[in-house]
Design a protein around this motif. Structure first.
Motif, PDB file in Angstrom:
ATOM      1  N   HIS A 123       7.502  18.830  40.466  1.00  0.00           N
ATOM      2  CA  HIS A 123       6.551  19.133  41.527  1.00  0.00           C
ATOM      3  C   HIS A 123       5.712  17.887  41.799  1.00  0.00           C
ATOM      4  CE1 HIS A 123       7.426  22.948  39.474  1.00  0.00           C
ATOM      5  NE2 HIS A 123       7.316  23.498  40.667  1.00  0.00           N
TER       6      HIS A 123
ATOM      7  N   LEU B 129       0.184  24.682  42.932  1.00  0.00           N
ATOM      8  CA  LEU B 129       1.442  24.071  42.514  1.00  0.00           C
ATOM      9  C   LEU B 129       1.215  23.274  41.239  1.00  0.00           C
ATOM     10  CD1 LEU B 129       1.827  23.769  46.027  1.00  0.00           C
ATOM     11  CD2 LEU B 129       4.036  23.631  44.902  1.00  0.00           C
TER      12      LEU B 129
ATOM     13  N   ASP C 227       8.880  32.198  37.564  1.00  0.00           N
ATOM     14  CA  ASP C 227       7.684  33.008  37.822  1.00  0.00           C
ATOM     15  C   ASP C 227       7.808  33.845  39.092  1.00  0.00           C
ATOM     16  OD1 ASP C 227       6.496  31.980  35.541  1.00  0.00           O
ATOM     17  OD2 ASP C 227       5.623  30.298  36.631  1.00  0.00           O
TER      18      ASP C 227
ATOM     19  N   GLU D 172       4.381  32.497  41.875  1.00  0.00           N
ATOM     20  CA  GLU D 172       4.033  31.098  42.119  1.00  0.00           C
ATOM     21  C   GLU D 172       3.533  30.875  43.544  1.00  0.00           C
ATOM     22  OE1 GLU D 172       7.172  28.257  41.461  1.00  0.00           O
ATOM     23  OE2 GLU D 172       8.575  29.392  42.670  1.00  0.00           O
TER      24      GLU D 172
ATOM     25  N   ARG E 127      -0.443  30.763  43.285  1.00  0.00           N
ATOM     26  CA  ARG E 127      -1.088  29.863  42.327  1.00  0.00           C
ATOM     27  C   ARG E 127      -0.996  28.432  42.821  1.00  0.00           C
ATOM     28  NH1 ARG E 127       1.984  32.656  37.687  1.00  0.00           N
ATOM     29  NH2 ARG E 127       3.463  31.020  38.124  1.00  0.00           N
TER      30      ARG E 127
END
Length: 147
Positions: free
Chosen positions: A100, A94, A85, A89, A92
Motif C-alpha cells: 500500500h 489504508l 479483511d 478495509e 479504515r
C-alpha cells in the motif's frame, strides 16, 4: 437499566460500520485510473506509474479540501475490499506497508521498482486522513509483467 443500555450500545456498534465518522463523500462520477499503463503491459523496472483522476482534485494528506484526496497504489494484493479483511478495509485508513504505497504529498506519478514477474496494481483515492471515500474511488485491477 445499565444492562439494557450496554446491550443496546453493543447492538448499535455491531450494525454501524467502524470509522463511519471518518467517511468523506466522493463526488458523483469521480474515478481514478492508470494513464498509459494497461492490463497485460510488458514493462521494465523501474515502472513509471501515472495516476489519472476525473471528477475530483488531488490534495496532500492533512489538507481539508472538498472533493479531493491523494493517491494510494496497491501492489500484489487482492482487489480493495476483497482482501483478508473484506469490506471492513473500506471503512479504515489504508495501511502503510509494501503493498500500500501512499502518495500523501499529492503526487500523480511515481517510479516503482518491481522485480521481474507478474504484478497486480490498483489505485485507491484516500481522503485527508487516508480513509477511502464513500463510495470508494477505485481503479480496475491491472496486471503487468516486469521483464
Amino acid at each position: 437499566m445499565k444492562q439494557v443500555t450496554a446491550a443496546f450500545v453493543a447492538l448499535l456498534m455491531s450494525v454501524i460500520p467502524t470509522g463511519i465518522l471518518a467517511e468523506t463523500k466522493s463526488a458523483e462520477g469521480a474515478r481514478v485510473f492508470f494513464v498509459g499503463l494497461t492490463d497485460g503491459a510488458r514493462v521494465s523496472s523501474p515502472v513509471t506509474v501515472t495516476f489519472g483522476l476525473v471528477g475530483m482534485s488531488v490534495a496532500p494528506a492533512g489538507m481539508e479540501k472538498q472533493n479531493s484526496g491523494h493517491h494510494h497504489l496497491l501492489i500484489d494484493r487482492p482487489p480493495f475490499g476483497e482482501g483478508p479483511d473484506g469490506a471492513a478495509e473500506l471503512r479504515r485508513p489504508l495501511p502503510f506497508d509494501a503493498q500500500h504505497l501512499h502518495f500523501a504529498g499529492g503526487r500523480t506519478e511515481a517510479q516503482i521498482d518491481l522485480p521481474p514477474g507478474r504484478h497486480s496494481l490498483q489505485l485507491v483515492l484516500g481522503d485527508t486522513d487516508h480513509y477511502p471515500h464513500d463510495p470508494p474511488i477505485l481503479s480496475d485491477v491491472i496486471e503487468i509483467i516486469v521483464e
